[in-house]
Design a protein around this motif. Structure first.
Motif, PDB file in Angstrom:
ATOM      1  N   ARG A 198      14.419  32.165 -21.799  1.00 15.93           N
ATOM      2  CA  ARG A 198      15.151  31.912 -20.700  1.00 15.93           C
ATOM      3  C   ARG A 198      15.345  30.654 -20.440  1.00 15.93           C
ATOM      4  NH1 ARG A 198      12.916  32.353 -14.658  1.00 15.93           N
ATOM      5  NH2 ARG A 198      14.893  31.062 -13.695  1.00 15.93           N
ATOM      6  N   THR A 199      16.618  29.433 -19.896  1.00 15.02           N
ATOM      7  CA  THR A 199      16.220  28.234 -19.665  1.00 15.02           C
ATOM      8  C   THR A 199      16.096  28.020 -18.366  1.00 15.02           C
ATOM      9  OG1 THR A 199      17.993  28.325 -21.338  1.00 15.02           O
ATOM     10  CG2 THR A 199      17.837  26.420 -19.572  1.00 15.02           C
ATOM     11  N   ILE A 200      14.684  27.282 -18.322  1.00 11.71           N
ATOM     12  CA  ILE A 200      14.011  26.825 -17.454  1.00 11.71           C
ATOM     13  C   ILE A 200      14.786  25.501 -16.717  1.00 11.71           C
ATOM     14  CG2 ILE A 200      12.123  25.760 -16.353  1.00 11.71           C
ATOM     15  CD1 ILE A 200      12.392  29.269 -17.463  1.00 11.71           C
ATOM     16  N   LYS A 201      14.847  24.552 -17.817  1.00 11.98           N
ATOM     17  CA  LYS A 201      15.698  23.074 -17.879  1.00 11.98           C
ATOM     18  C   LYS A 201      16.234  22.686 -19.127  1.00 11.98           C
ATOM     19  CE  LYS A 201      13.963  21.049 -14.059  1.00 11.98           C
ATOM     20  NZ  LYS A 201      15.362  20.516 -12.993  1.00 11.98           N
ATOM     21  N   ARG A 202      17.954  22.609 -18.991  1.00 12.28           N
ATOM     22  CA  ARG A 202      18.531  21.896 -20.239  1.00 12.28           C
ATOM     23  C   ARG A 202      19.031  19.985 -19.294  1.00 12.28           C
ATOM     24  NH1 ARG A 202      21.283  25.315 -21.449  1.00 12.28           N
ATOM     25  NH2 ARG A 202      20.343  26.206 -23.061  1.00 12.28           N
ATOM     26  N   VAL A 203      18.685  19.044 -20.081  1.00 13.09           N
ATOM     27  CA  VAL A 203      18.191  18.073 -19.499  1.00 13.09           C
ATOM     28  C   VAL A 203      19.350  17.601 -20.402  1.00 13.09           C
ATOM     29  CG1 VAL A 203      17.192  15.705 -18.366  1.00 13.09           C
ATOM     30  CG2 VAL A 203      16.412  18.322 -17.790  1.00 13.09           C
ATOM     31  N   THR A 204      20.304  16.399 -20.342  1.00 15.82           N
ATOM     32  CA  THR A 204      20.834  15.120 -21.177  1.00 15.82           C
ATOM     33  C   THR A 204      20.225  14.042 -20.339  1.00 15.82           C
ATOM     34  OG1 THR A 204      23.187  13.493 -21.805  1.00 15.82           O
ATOM     35  CG2 THR A 204      22.644  15.421 -20.054  1.00 15.82           C
ATOM     36  N   ALA A 205      19.009  13.337 -21.614  1.00 18.70           N
ATOM     37  CA  ALA A 205      18.565  12.131 -19.969  1.00 18.70           C
ATOM     38  C   ALA A 205      19.844  10.872 -20.516  1.00 18.70           C
ATOM     39  CB  ALA A 205      17.318  11.828 -21.387  1.00 18.70           C
ATOM     40  N   GLY A 206      19.296   9.686 -18.951  1.00 18.23           N
ATOM     41  CA  GLY A 206      20.285   9.089 -19.370  1.00 18.23           C
ATOM     42  C   GLY A 206      21.672   9.130 -18.541  1.00 18.23           C
ATOM     43  N   ALA A 207      22.400  10.387 -18.815  1.00 13.56           N
ATOM     44  CA  ALA A 207      23.833  10.482 -18.772  1.00 13.56           C
ATOM     45  C   ALA A 207      24.212  10.125 -17.677  1.00 13.56           C
ATOM     46  CB  ALA A 207      24.161  11.915 -18.827  1.00 13.56           C
ATOM     47  N   ALA A 208      25.208   9.928 -17.117  1.00 11.56           N
ATOM     48  CA  ALA A 208      25.938   9.823 -16.052  1.00 11.56           C
ATOM     49  C   ALA A 208      26.517  10.753 -15.408  1.00 11.56           C
ATOM     50  CB  ALA A 208      26.997   8.682 -16.136  1.00 11.56           C
ATOM     51  N   GLN A 209      26.776  11.726 -15.571  1.00 10.40           N
ATOM     52  CA  GLN A 209      26.954  13.098 -14.851  1.00 10.40           C
ATOM     53  C   GLN A 209      26.518  14.581 -15.380  1.00 10.40           C
ATOM     54  OE1 GLN A 209      31.199  13.623 -13.742  1.00 10.40           O
ATOM     55  NE2 GLN A 209      31.598  13.376 -16.220  1.00 10.40           N
ATOM     56  N   SER A 210      26.651  15.539 -15.057  1.00  7.15           N
ATOM     57  CA  SER A 210      26.270  16.911 -16.232  1.00  7.15           C
ATOM     58  C   SER A 210      26.986  17.196 -16.342  1.00  7.15           C
ATOM     59  CB  SER A 210      25.565  17.235 -15.295  1.00  7.15           C
ATOM     60  OG  SER A 210      24.315  17.145 -14.240  1.00  7.15           O
ATOM     61  N   GLY A 211      27.653  18.441 -17.266  1.00 11.91           N
ATOM     62  CA  GLY A 211      28.655  19.163 -18.203  1.00 11.91           C
ATOM     63  C   GLY A 211      27.988  20.123 -19.053  1.00 11.91           C
ATOM     64  N   TYR A 212      29.433  20.537 -19.430  1.00 13.38           N
ATOM     65  CA  TYR A 212      28.959  22.116 -20.214  1.00 13.38           C
ATOM     66  C   TYR A 212      29.139  21.345 -21.739  1.00 13.38           C
ATOM     67  CZ  TYR A 212      29.765  25.014 -16.208  1.00 13.38           C
ATOM     68  OH  TYR A 212      29.442  25.796 -15.523  1.00 13.38           O
ATOM     69  N   GLY A 213      28.731  21.543 -22.521  1.00 14.83           N
ATOM     70  CA  GLY A 213      29.274  20.940 -24.499  1.00 14.83           C
ATOM     71  C   GLY A 213      30.757  21.108 -24.855  1.00 14.83           C
ATOM     72  N   SER A 214      31.973  22.230 -23.716  1.00 16.94           N
ATOM     73  CA  SER A 214      32.763  21.792 -24.264  1.00 16.94           C
ATOM     74  C   SER A 214      33.653  21.089 -23.410  1.00 16.94           C
ATOM     75  CB  SER A 214      34.258  22.874 -23.093  1.00 16.94           C
ATOM     76  OG  SER A 214      33.786  23.106 -21.516  1.00 16.94           O
ATOM     77  N   ARG A 215      32.649  19.977 -21.666  1.00 17.43           N
ATOM     78  CA  ARG A 215      33.134  19.020 -21.466  1.00 17.43           C
ATOM     79  C   ARG A 215      33.004  17.156 -22.468  1.00 17.43           C
ATOM     80  NH1 ARG A 215      32.067  17.945 -15.487  1.00 17.43           N
ATOM     81  NH2 ARG A 215      33.140  19.691 -15.153  1.00 17.43           N
ATOM     82  N   MET A 216      31.531  18.063 -23.642  1.00 19.37           N
ATOM     83  CA  MET A 216      31.176  16.728 -24.246  1.00 19.37           C
ATOM     84  C   MET A 216      31.518  16.825 -25.698  1.00 19.37           C
ATOM     85  SD  MET A 216      27.311  17.141 -23.192  1.00 19.37           S
ATOM     86  CE  MET A 216      27.155  17.083 -21.527  1.00 19.37           C
ATOM     87  N   HIS A 217      32.824  18.098 -25.819  1.00 20.34           N
ATOM     88  CA  HIS A 217      33.216  18.181 -27.406  1.00 20.34           C
ATOM     89  C   HIS A 217      33.397  18.519 -28.465  1.00 20.34           C
ATOM     90  CE1 HIS A 217      36.324  15.982 -25.081  1.00 20.34           C
ATOM     91  NE2 HIS A 217      35.808  14.835 -25.409  1.00 20.34           N
ATOM     92  N   ALA A 218      31.812  19.034 -27.859  1.00 22.17           N
ATOM     93  CA  ALA A 218      30.618  20.748 -28.066  1.00 22.17           C
ATOM     94  C   ALA A 218      31.689  21.274 -29.504  1.00 22.17           C
ATOM     95  CB  ALA A 218      29.732  20.883 -27.196  1.00 22.17           C
TER      96      ALA A 218
END
Length: 630
Positions: A198-218
């Protein structure tokens, strides 16, 4: 922190291309994915991602309603499904999927129609394992509106159940089931098969905003995970800095672990003398898997030894002297470090302590490693589902999902026991008295081969007791009293040699109680067959040996004989009455009487003359001269 219980430790250095597992390499084509807009009656397509959203499907009950436009992570949601108390204490989605490794994602919401604007409290299980507990106050934190978990599904269907606490109606805005590579997030050996992460935290450090992988072209095989920025985790004025680059990062998406390149293109950093810490809420005594993501993106750091730091977990050393460039071989190459630990307190503090230069963190993930519950025996589940249909069980009982798990949420009336040798739960007791159970008892009950106690008293059952009940050899108690069961008691019940209680009283049973049931009394067991007007024999009274047809023939004979006797009596009475009237004399002066008197007198005179004539003596004959023949 109990590092003796640390499970598997792996340092994954993605260098010169990571090796894929044979299974992962064999997974070709796009991943399986299903996205369900709960409560929706139409299919739709998301404008931003182009993902197809299915109308609501696969649910066991509940109602659809409009969703409030306040979801801060899933703004595309416009509907929800909620489950009332009349749907039972647990309601489920059952979605067919190919066997594999999946990310399951949920968005929780509520509104006026479903809960009158009041926050519901409920729990969610995935494949029988309790994963989410939405306790009072959950809606005040945006992180609680979203949840995802990683697990393997091996039975061809994903079962997600919502367990009511009695405080409001469980509600769900959407659910997604997104396939990953089978070896993704591998913690070693077959450990992943036996846990839910179960995901407790998933953090992208230093990023300007949150987002889905699809928004990040994953890549789609990455499960379109949601990455939250860490900028809201620090107090204003904290001594932190941000590193960002548009340069390409090598080896960031090699199977089986697929990540967006964007999470390695930003980082949070500090001054060389300051450590960087993140605090994550956890549960004491539980295991947590920590995944750390690094890539050296600072232009001034070009070789080994220029940035070195320790990674601590609650002041215990997790990874010593991490030198990103030294491990990867060059800047702008991705590195993943993973370790599983046991938490000793309610917080997990992950700290990065500089040894040389400053620290820099690109991303991290923390998973609660939840041991999977063992499922119930398939035969038990199939039997109970068949019983649910054939006996017309009321919806308020629920009876959705697995009858025995999660153990804190068994089905109403069901008690289970774990078979450690077989690694499965079985149903040991069913107490469904006064539950409105109707219909005719069938053979589906025999699927509960390890059932020890069955109570169906005070219900609406009709028809005969199946002879197959004699095959339920584990039964010690069988209570079918106070129903409308008819027919004879099957002799096969005498095969239940360990039965200690048999209650069949207050039904419409008939015929002779099987003599084999007399053995119950000899063994000291309880047998009650009272208040069945047609029964006789053991526990009731002696039976005549006249069959039903013979009894009917006797009754008909008595009726017909009685009718004949009554007819004869009537005939004789009528004849007697007629004779009495004929014997009466008429007056002598009547014309008919005079004629009759004259006739009688004449007959009497003739009779007298004839009598006198024949009563005189015969003349005496003497011998005389013969007559002249001539």
């Amino acid at each position: 922190m109990d590092f003796e219980r640390v499970g598997f430790v792996v340092i994954v250095a993605i260098l010169c291309g990571a090796c894929m597992s044979p299974f992962a390499a064999a997974q070709t084509g796009g991943p399986f994915a299903i996205r369900i807009a709960c409560g929706s009656t139409v299919d739709s397509v998301a404008n931003e991602t182009g993902y197809a959203w299915s109308k609501d499907t696969g649910y066991s009950g509940g109602k659809g309603a409009a969703a409030p436009a306040t979801n801060r992570i899933a703004g595309h949601l416009h509907t929800l499904r909620y489950f009332e108390s009349t749907d039972g204490p647990q309601s489920c989605y059952n979605i067919s999927v190919p066997s594999g490794h999946y990310l399951t994602r949920f968005f929780f919401t509520f509104g006026e129609t479903d809960n009158a604007g009041q926050e519901p409290v409920f729990e969610v299980s995935v494949e029988g394992t309790l994963v989410y507990s939405l306790t009072s106050g959950w809606s005040s934190m945006v992180d609680n509106e979203y949840g995802d978990s990683l697990l393997h599904i091996t039975d061809g269907a994903a079962t997600i159940c919502f367990h009511s606490s009695g405080h409001g109606n469980p509600a769900i805005g959407s659910l997604e089931i997104l396939q990953l590579y089978v070896d993704a997030y591998n913690m070693g050996s077959s450990a992943n098969l036996n846990v839910v992460m179960r995901t407790i935290k998933r953090v992208t450090a230093g990023a300007a905003q949150s987002g889905y992988g699809s928004r990040m072209h994953a890549d789609a095989w990455g499960g379109d995970r949601y990455w939250a920025t860490d900028q809201t985790l620090f107090a204003p004025g904290s001594p932190i800095g941000v590193l960002r680059t548009e340069a390409n990062i090598s080896n960031f998406g090699n199977p089986p672990n697929i990540y967006p390149q964007a999470i390695y293109q930003s980082a949070t950093t500090t001054e060389p003398s300051n450590k960087l810490s993140y605090i994550v809420p956890v549960q004491p005594g539980q295991n947590y898997s920590i995944w750390l993501h690094f890539a050296e993106i600072a232009p001034e750091v070009t070789g080994p030894g220029m940035r070195v730091f320790n990674v601590m977990a609650n002041d215990a050393l997790l990874f010593p002297a991490v030198d990103i460039v030294n491990i990867t071989g060059s800047p702008f190459r991705a590195l993943i470090l993973n370790k599983t630990i046991t938490a000793e307190s309610r917080t997990l503090t992950i700290s990065f302590v500089p040894l040389k230069g400053s620290v820099a963190v690109n991303a991290f993930e923390v998973f609660h490693v939840i041991p999977r519950e063992y499922a119930s025996f398939d035969e038990n589940v199939w039997a109970l589902q068949a019983i649910k249909q054939s006996q017309n069980l009321p919806p308020r009982l629920g009876w959705n999902g697995d009858p025995c798990v999660p153990p804190v949420h068994p089905w109403i009336g069901v008690k289970c026991v774990f078979d450690a040798l077989a690694g499965a739960w079985f149903v040991s007791s069913l107490a469904l008295d006064q539950q409105g159970v109707g219909g005719v008892l069938g053979d589906a009950w025999v699927g509960l081969r390890q059932l020890q106690s069955l109570n169906l008293s005070k219900n609406l059952l009709v028809g005969e007791i199946p002879s197959s009940f004699g095959n339920m050899s584990s039964l010690t108690s069988l209570d079918l009293s106070h129903n409308r069961l008819n027919g004879s008691i099957p002799s096969t019940l005498g095969q239940l040699v360990i039965l200690k209680e048999l209650l069949l009283n207050d039904n419409l049973l008939s015929g002779e109680v099987p003599p084999a049931l007399g053995a119950l009394l000899i063994r000291g067991a309880s047998l009650n067959v009272a208040n069945n007007p047609g029964l006789c024999g053991v526990g009731i009274g002696p039976c005549t040996h006249m069959s039903a047809s013979e009894k009917l023939a006797l009754i008909l004979s008595l009726v017909i004989g009685s009718a004949i006797l009554a007819s004869c009596a009537m005939f004789l009475w009528i004849k007697h009455k007629a004779s009495s009237r004929g014997a009466q004399r008429l007056p002598r002066d009547a014309p008919y009487a005079k004629a009759r008197t004259t006739f009688v007198r004449d007959v009497q005179m003739a009779r007298s003359m004839l009598q006198n004539h024949f009563s005189r003596p015969a003349p005496t004959y003497t011998e005389a001269t013969p007559l002249n023949p001539h």
